[in-house]
Design a protein around this motif. Structure first.
Motif, PDB file in Angstrom:
ATOM      1  N   ARG A 714       0.821  -1.201   0.000  1.00  0.00           N
ATOM      2  CA  ARG A 714       0.000   0.000   0.000  1.00  0.00           C
ATOM      3  C   ARG A 714       0.865   1.266   0.000  1.00  0.00           C
ATOM      4  O   ARG A 714       0.598   2.223  -0.721  1.00  0.00           O
ATOM      5  CB  ARG A 714      -0.919   0.002   1.224  1.00  0.00           C
ATOM      6  CG  ARG A 714      -1.957   1.123   1.218  1.00  0.00           C
ATOM      7  CD  ARG A 714      -2.746   1.142   2.525  1.00  0.00           C
ATOM      8  NE  ARG A 714      -3.350  -0.140   2.806  1.00  0.00           N
ATOM      9  CZ  ARG A 714      -4.496  -0.578   2.282  1.00  0.00           C
ATOM     10  NH1 ARG A 714      -5.151   0.190   1.436  1.00  0.00           N
ATOM     11  NH2 ARG A 714      -4.970  -1.758   2.597  1.00  0.00           N
ATOM     12  N   GLU A 719      -2.257   4.669  -1.854  1.00  0.00           N
ATOM     13  CA  GLU A 719      -3.546   4.304  -1.252  1.00  0.00           C
ATOM     14  C   GLU A 719      -4.631   4.113  -2.292  1.00  0.00           C
ATOM     15  O   GLU A 719      -5.472   3.209  -2.188  1.00  0.00           O
ATOM     16  CB  GLU A 719      -3.950   5.395  -0.252  1.00  0.00           C
ATOM     17  CG  GLU A 719      -5.236   5.111   0.504  1.00  0.00           C
ATOM     18  CD  GLU A 719      -5.041   4.059   1.592  1.00  0.00           C
ATOM     19  OE1 GLU A 719      -6.022   3.343   1.888  1.00  0.00           O
ATOM     20  OE2 GLU A 719      -3.914   3.940   2.111  1.00  0.00           O
ATOM     21  N   SER A 720      -4.629   4.954  -3.316  1.00  0.00           N
ATOM     22  CA  SER A 720      -5.725   4.917  -4.293  1.00  0.00           C
ATOM     23  C   SER A 720      -5.639   3.731  -5.242  1.00  0.00           C
ATOM     24  O   SER A 720      -6.581   3.479  -5.994  1.00  0.00           O
ATOM     25  CB  SER A 720      -5.739   6.219  -5.097  1.00  0.00           C
ATOM     26  OG  SER A 720      -4.518   6.382  -5.803  1.00  0.00           O
ATOM     27  N   TYR A 721      -4.521   3.015  -5.227  1.00  0.00           N
ATOM     28  CA  TYR A 721      -4.355   1.902  -6.153  1.00  0.00           C
ATOM     29  C   TYR A 721      -4.350   0.539  -5.455  1.00  0.00           C
ATOM     30  O   TYR A 721      -3.840  -0.442  -5.997  1.00  0.00           O
ATOM     31  CB  TYR A 721      -3.062   2.064  -6.951  1.00  0.00           C
ATOM     32  CG  TYR A 721      -3.154   3.139  -8.007  1.00  0.00           C
ATOM     33  CD1 TYR A 721      -4.098   3.062  -9.020  1.00  0.00           C
ATOM     34  CD2 TYR A 721      -2.288   4.232  -7.993  1.00  0.00           C
ATOM     35  CE1 TYR A 721      -4.188   4.036 -10.001  1.00  0.00           C
ATOM     36  CE2 TYR A 721      -2.353   5.211  -8.976  1.00  0.00           C
ATOM     37  CZ  TYR A 721      -3.316   5.111  -9.968  1.00  0.00           C
ATOM     38  OH  TYR A 721      -3.392   6.086 -10.937  1.00  0.00           O
ATOM     39  N   ASP A 723      -7.104  -1.811  -3.010  1.00  0.00           N
ATOM     40  CA  ASP A 723      -8.379  -1.951  -2.311  1.00  0.00           C
ATOM     41  C   ASP A 723      -8.490  -3.397  -1.838  1.00  0.00           C
ATOM     42  O   ASP A 723      -8.950  -4.272  -2.572  1.00  0.00           O
ATOM     43  CB  ASP A 723      -9.526  -1.588  -3.254  1.00  0.00           C
ATOM     44  CG  ASP A 723     -10.882  -1.670  -2.558  1.00  0.00           C
ATOM     45  OD1 ASP A 723     -10.905  -1.815  -1.320  1.00  0.00           O
ATOM     46  OD2 ASP A 723     -11.913  -1.579  -3.251  1.00  0.00           O
ATOM     47  N   ASP A 725      -9.259  -6.103   1.596  1.00  0.00           N
ATOM     48  CA  ASP A 725      -9.720  -6.362   2.954  1.00  0.00           C
ATOM     49  C   ASP A 725      -8.542  -6.880   3.791  1.00  0.00           C
ATOM     50  O   ASP A 725      -7.783  -7.741   3.348  1.00  0.00           O
ATOM     51  CB  ASP A 725     -10.823  -7.423   2.917  1.00  0.00           C
ATOM     52  CG  ASP A 725     -11.289  -7.838   4.298  1.00  0.00           C
ATOM     53  OD1 ASP A 725     -10.623  -8.691   4.905  1.00  0.00           O
ATOM     54  OD2 ASP A 725     -12.312  -7.311   4.760  1.00  0.00           O
ATOM     55  N   GLU A 844     -12.646 -11.567  -6.173  1.00  0.00           N
ATOM     56  CA  GLU A 844     -12.837 -11.223  -4.765  1.00  0.00           C
ATOM     57  C   GLU A 844     -12.374 -12.361  -3.856  1.00  0.00           C
ATOM     58  O   GLU A 844     -11.692 -12.132  -2.848  1.00  0.00           O
ATOM     59  CB  GLU A 844     -14.312 -10.914  -4.492  1.00  0.00           C
ATOM     60  CG  GLU A 844     -14.821  -9.639  -5.126  1.00  0.00           C
ATOM     61  CD  GLU A 844     -14.266  -8.378  -4.471  1.00  0.00           C
ATOM     62  OE1 GLU A 844     -13.437  -8.472  -3.542  1.00  0.00           O
ATOM     63  OE2 GLU A 844     -14.668  -7.280  -4.899  1.00  0.00           O
ATOM     64  N   LEU A 880      -5.979  -4.040  -8.706  1.00  0.00           N
ATOM     65  CA  LEU A 880      -6.395  -3.193  -7.585  1.00  0.00           C
ATOM     66  C   LEU A 880      -6.630  -4.003  -6.311  1.00  0.00           C
ATOM     67  O   LEU A 880      -6.442  -3.496  -5.206  1.00  0.00           O
ATOM     68  CB  LEU A 880      -7.677  -2.436  -7.941  1.00  0.00           C
ATOM     69  CG  LEU A 880      -7.529  -1.296  -8.950  1.00  0.00           C
ATOM     70  CD1 LEU A 880      -8.896  -0.824  -9.418  1.00  0.00           C
ATOM     71  CD2 LEU A 880      -6.747  -0.129  -8.336  1.00  0.00           C
ATOM     72  N   ARG A 881      -7.034  -5.252  -6.450  1.00  0.00           N
ATOM     73  CA  ARG A 881      -7.271  -6.101  -5.286  1.00  0.00           C
ATOM     74  C   ARG A 881      -5.987  -6.745  -4.763  1.00  0.00           C
ATOM     75  O   ARG A 881      -6.026  -7.568  -3.860  1.00  0.00           O
ATOM     76  CB  ARG A 881      -8.287  -7.193  -5.621  1.00  0.00           C
ATOM     77  CG  ARG A 881      -9.691  -6.702  -5.846  1.00  0.00           C
ATOM     78  CD  ARG A 881     -10.324  -6.139  -4.551  1.00  0.00           C
ATOM     79  NE  ARG A 881     -11.746  -5.890  -4.741  1.00  0.00           N
ATOM     80  CZ  ARG A 881     -12.256  -4.752  -5.202  1.00  0.00           C
ATOM     81  NH1 ARG A 881     -11.445  -3.731  -5.508  1.00  0.00           N
ATOM     82  NH2 ARG A 881     -13.557  -4.598  -5.347  1.00  0.00           N
TER      83      ARG A 881
END
Length: 961
Positions: A714, A719-721, A723, A725, A844, A880-881
């Motif tokens: 990160r 941060e914006s690239y 996402d 959990d 996901e 992005l994940r």
């Protein structure tokens, strides 16, 4: 229309094929009779006119030839087919041709004649005095009592199977003088036809196959001519002892196996575990894993598992106890070692590792040394990943000759042909994947290596390719900025840089192109290159898209080198250099076997993981290394890759749909537990055996576990690239403390491989894959196998919906339940197939697993109705994940199972195979060019031209698992 009564025209099939008539008489197979029967059927419906005659003549000739070839594929070594089999195939041929009226007339004709025969008392019966021909040519009366025993044993403990039906139907396919093997084949063929009606018949068929295996092995070992299932309770031990003695004498088994307490190990063999095999699993073991001498298999299933267990316990203090512990894990299908380990453990050449990763240097001697290493590693069943980024690009200056380089591509052609020539010891196809970073000046030509058009000297049709994509490129795609291609001879340090350091240096090189300091480069919009990458992935299935920065920024070993590529199956992320060939040793937990009463049994999972990690660590010390760089790397870092399989079955057992938040949560929770127990097991091994050599300075030594390394990604990416959990449920702080005290035995512990064949052995779904189809035929090197989703059948039976109509509906709709109106919506959701699950759910679930993994996962992406937008969104989402890699892109192929009548006599009522996974679908001809823009705007059509999905067995990834 009865083919048994039609006159002979021409005998086209080899005489080794014969037909059993209803009287029990045996006659030569005559394809001409099939054509005559079809012509009669047409004339009875269409009448005698010129148009019908011409149409029927061509169809009859084509269909009769196709039916003949189907029987020859089924019985390549010769054999017999019943007259009813042939008539069933005629029906199928008529329906496939769209001649429903004629097919219906043919069916009614058969039914009418069957009634007439019954009324006349002419009912098919077995020959009253059948004799069996033995191997030595002598004969003996058919032992009906033994047949009854075999079938009763095969059906014992299984619901909804009918032993009497198997016996009666099998006897109709026997004739006087049939061989012993012919009797066994008749029993198995009958049971196989019933699999689509009741999935438990796959176990029946496997148990009947056991009779062949026992007869072959026991007679060769001098134990018995044949044996029943019950008799094996006493015969397994002497068979095991004789096997060890013979195997060592044949110089196939390691003589060290004779030093074990063989009586103790032989007593531990459990013959009841033979009953757990599906037909596909057992046939796969027989065809490809059992040791043989002069094509005679003298290894039995439980003997093989004990051989592997002994081979992995050679260096243990209490070898017998550990061997039994390992054997129990394997034979119960709780865990399965990788294919190379199953092939070679306990043998004289114990090459047990699955994957090898190399970096190719930029000089001629180094390049051909790397190709030589490929050959040596492939010979002993290793899957290969080659990093070709250091090799200078087309047009780069060659100092020694003052000439210009031909670039990477000509060498890759040599690599391709080497993989073909050195086919893993004659057992499987050689398998290699070449990686190239996205900034390499040859990247555009690299993208087209798998195309079927263009200069074939610059194509590699047999090897795999993958993009090694830096984060900066993805940012430029998002920002619609420019991208610059370089030759590594101009900017060699980019190869070893990643994250923010890569970005800074890359931008410095870009500045040099503007000042004239660098003249060999190419500038282009990043989105244009991204479109070409997606376009080629769609058209040819290659190159795969893998991400350099998360592989390095989250690597526990970043202090000791750089991850320059992944492996053949994109799940291994280990450092490589001129001095080190990365090696990974693989095995997989059967997740489905750890679902007890609808819940994940954490206590059982912990026990399994601890033993599995110990087995994998043992591989490192026992393994045969074909090149010294591999031995050096493996002993210094000791990486292993523990993965999972049966994920889809585990979901079914919990009544969870793949496309659901519950499935994503289970992916997270189950992987967290596997990760926790695996890391703890490695740490406990370090306390027992010592830390791995390069532990100091690793992320482990700093208290940074895989879940913690996400923060490093990160910070470097932005941060914006990212996402992802980051939630957790277990006590990771306590584990950090344990590692600080004990260290780690292994630099890397986890990787999720494809499990191409070992999942077949265990009878579960592959790796993390969703169900391909609920009813189809799997085709691999062991033959064709009807596959039906037993979970679906169980649920439909519970609702009173499983019947002949449902079977035919599933065939008609290619294994999909979605168009079948009477199936409840909750079952349609639960049993959605791979192409009916939106790819976002695959990504996901993979992202939730990835946060717990110190390596990567082989993630196939299934996309129905491919469009440029959908591909773009899916692969951007994967990045992005925080995914490290992706594997095959699969688009729905234009294939289907047969729409067939399903009655007695058919060997495989569903005989069209599911599409092959590795081979790309036919490419558009040269006269129909498809531009990138056409593809990305959706004008290129659907995904039928992309590599088709289906039977995942024959992937190159089988080299891994």
């Amino acid at each position: 229309m009865d083919t048994s009564d039609t006159p002979s025209v021409t005998v086209t099939a080899p005489q080794r094929l014969r037909v059993i008539k209803r009287t029990g008489d045996l006659v030569p197979f005559d394809a001409g009779k099939i054509a005559v029967a079809m012509r009669k059927a047409f004339l009875a419906v269409e009448g005698d006119n010129a148009d019908a005659f011409s149409r029927v003549r061509d169809l009859a000739e084509q269909a009769s030839a196709a039916i003949e070839q189907a029987f020859l594929r089924r019985l390549p070594d010769g054999g017999t087919v019943h007259i009813e089999d042939i008539q069933d195939q005629v029906e199928l041929a008529l329906m496939r041709a769209g001649e429903q009226k004629v097919a219906r007339a043919y069916v009614l004709y058969r039914e009418a004649h069957a009634r007439a025969r019954a009324e006349a008392g002419d009912i098919a019966r077995p020959h009253p005095s059948l004799n069996v021909t033995l191997a030595d040519g002598s004969t003996r009366p058919l032992d009906l009592g033994r047949i009854d025993t075999l079938v009763q044993d095969a059906c014992a403990g299984l619901e909804n199977v009918d032993p009497q039906r198997i016996v009666e139907e099998s006897l109709k396919n026997l004739y006087d003088g049939v061989t012993v093997d012919g009797v066994s084949q008749a029993l198995m063929m009958t049971a196989r036809t019933l699999v689509e009606k009741e999935p438990n018949y796959t176990y029946v068929t496997a148990r009947l196959l056991q009779d062949n295996l026992r007869r072959e092995a026991l007679s060769f070992l001098g134990i018995a001519e044949e044996a029943t299932y019950q008799e094996m309770a006493e015969l397994y031990r002497p068979a095991f002892l004789a096997y060890i003695e013979r195997g060592i004498a044949f110089e196939q088994l390691d003589p060290a196996l004779a030093e074990f307490d063989l009586e103790r190990l032989g007593a531990a063999l459990d013959h009841t575990r033979d009953s757990a095999f599906t037909y596909l699993g057992l046939q796969t073991l027989y065809d490809r894993y059992f040791l043989h001498r002069d094509e005679v298999r003298f290894e039995l299933p439980q003997v093989m598992f004990m051989r592997v267990a002994m081979g992995l316990a050679l260096n243990e203090d209490d070898r017998e106890a550990r061997a039994i512990e390992f054997y129990d894990l394997l034979s119960r299908f709780d865990y399965m070692a990788s294919t190379p380990t199953l092939f070679n453990a306990g043998t004289v050449r114990s090459q047990l590792s699955s994957c090898y990763l190399t970096t190719v240097p930029d000089d001629l001697d180094g390049i051909y040394s790397a190709i030589r290493d490929n050959a040596l590693l492939s010979k002993w069943a290793g899957g290969l990943g080659n990093d070709w980024t250091p090799v200078r690009a087309l047009g780069a200056w060659i100092k020694g000759t003052n000439g210009r380089s031909q670039g990477v591509v000509p060498f890759l052609k040599v690599v391709n042909d080497t993989a073909v020539a050195v086919n893993q010891g004659g057992k499987r196809k050689g398998a290699v994947c070449a990686y190239l970073e996205t900034w390499h000046l040859d990247i555009e030509e690299f993208l087209e290596l798998r195309k079927n058009t263009g200069d074939d000297r610059r194509r590699t049709h047999d090897m795999n390719t993958a993009n090694w994509v830096p984060d900066l490129f993805m940012k430029r795609v998002f920002e619609d900025a420019e991208w610059t291609l370089f030759s590594p001879s101009t900017c060699p340090d980019l190869h070893d840089l990643y994250g923010a350091a890569f970005e800074r240096r890359y931008e410095e090189y870009e500045a040099m192109t503007r000042t004239g300091e660098i003249t060999l480069f190419k500038r282009m919009p990043a989105k244009d290159l991204w479109r070409r990458m997606l376009s080629m992935l769609f058209e040819t299935g290659h190159p795969w898209i893998t991400f350099k920065d998360p592989c390095n920024l989250r690597s526990p070993q970043q202090h000791a080198g750089v991850v320059h590529s992944s492996n053949l199956c994109t799940e291994i992320t280990l450092n490589t250099s001129a001095d080190e060939v990365a090696v990974c040793n693989l095995g997989s937990i059967n997740l489905a076997a750890h679902i007890i009463d609808g819940e994940l049994d954490d206590a059982k999972l912990k026990r399994t993981v601890r033993t599995a990690v110990r087995m994998l660590d043992n591989v490192i010390d026992i393994n045969y290394y074909a090149v010294p760089q591999a031995r050096r790397a493996n002993f210094r870092h000791r990486p292993v890759g523990l993965g999972i399989m049966g994920f889809q079955d585990a979901l079914y057992a919990q009544d969870i749909a793949y496309a659901s938040d519950a499935a994503v949560a289970f992916a997270d929770r189950s992987m967290e537990q596997v990760s926790y127990h695996a890391i703890e097991a490695s740490s406990d091994l370090a306390a027992e055996r010592g830390r791995y050599e390069s532990f100091d300075g690793s992320l482990w030594s700093q208290g940074i576990l895989p879940i913690d390394s996400l923060e490093k990604l990160r910070l470097e990416r932005g941060e914006s690239y990212l996402d992802v959990d980051t939630s957790a449920t277990l006590d990771w702080a306590a584990l950090r403390d344990k590692i600080a005290d004990q260290g780690m035995r292994n630099s890397n512990v986890m990787a999720i491989a494809p499990t191409a064949t070992i999942s077949n052995i265990c009878g579960v779904s592959q790796s993390i894959e969703p169900t391909y189809q609920n009813l189809y035929v799997k085709s691999n090197l062991s033959g064709e196998f009807t596959v039906v989703n037993a979970h679906l059948v169980h649920d439909l039976k519970a609702r009173g919906l499983w019947d002949e109509v449902m079977i035919n509906d599933l065939k008609y709709y290619d294994g999909s339940v979605q168009p079948i109106e009477r199936i409840p919506d909750e079952l349609k959701t639960k049993y959605a197939t791979a192409f009916e699950v939106e790819p976002k759910w695959l990504v996901e679930a993979a992202a939730r697993r990835q946060k717990w993994l110190d390596q990567a996962q082989s993630l196939n992406l299934y996309i129905k109705g491919v469009s440029g937008k959908k591909l773009d969104v899916t692969y951007r989402m994967a990045w992005l994940r925080g995914l490290k890699t992706t594997y095959y892109l699969r688009a729905l192929g234009a294939t289907s199972v047969e729409k067939s009548t399903v009655e007695r006599g058919t060997l495989n009522a569903v005989s069209n195979q599911a599409p092959g996974a590795n081979a790309p679908a036919p490419q558009p001809p040269a006269s129909e060019p498809r531009g990138v823009e056409d593809f990305l705007t959706g004008k290129a059509g659907s995904g039928s031209r992309a590599p088709s999905a289906g039977d995942l067995d024959e992937l190159g990834c089988e080299a891994c698992q």
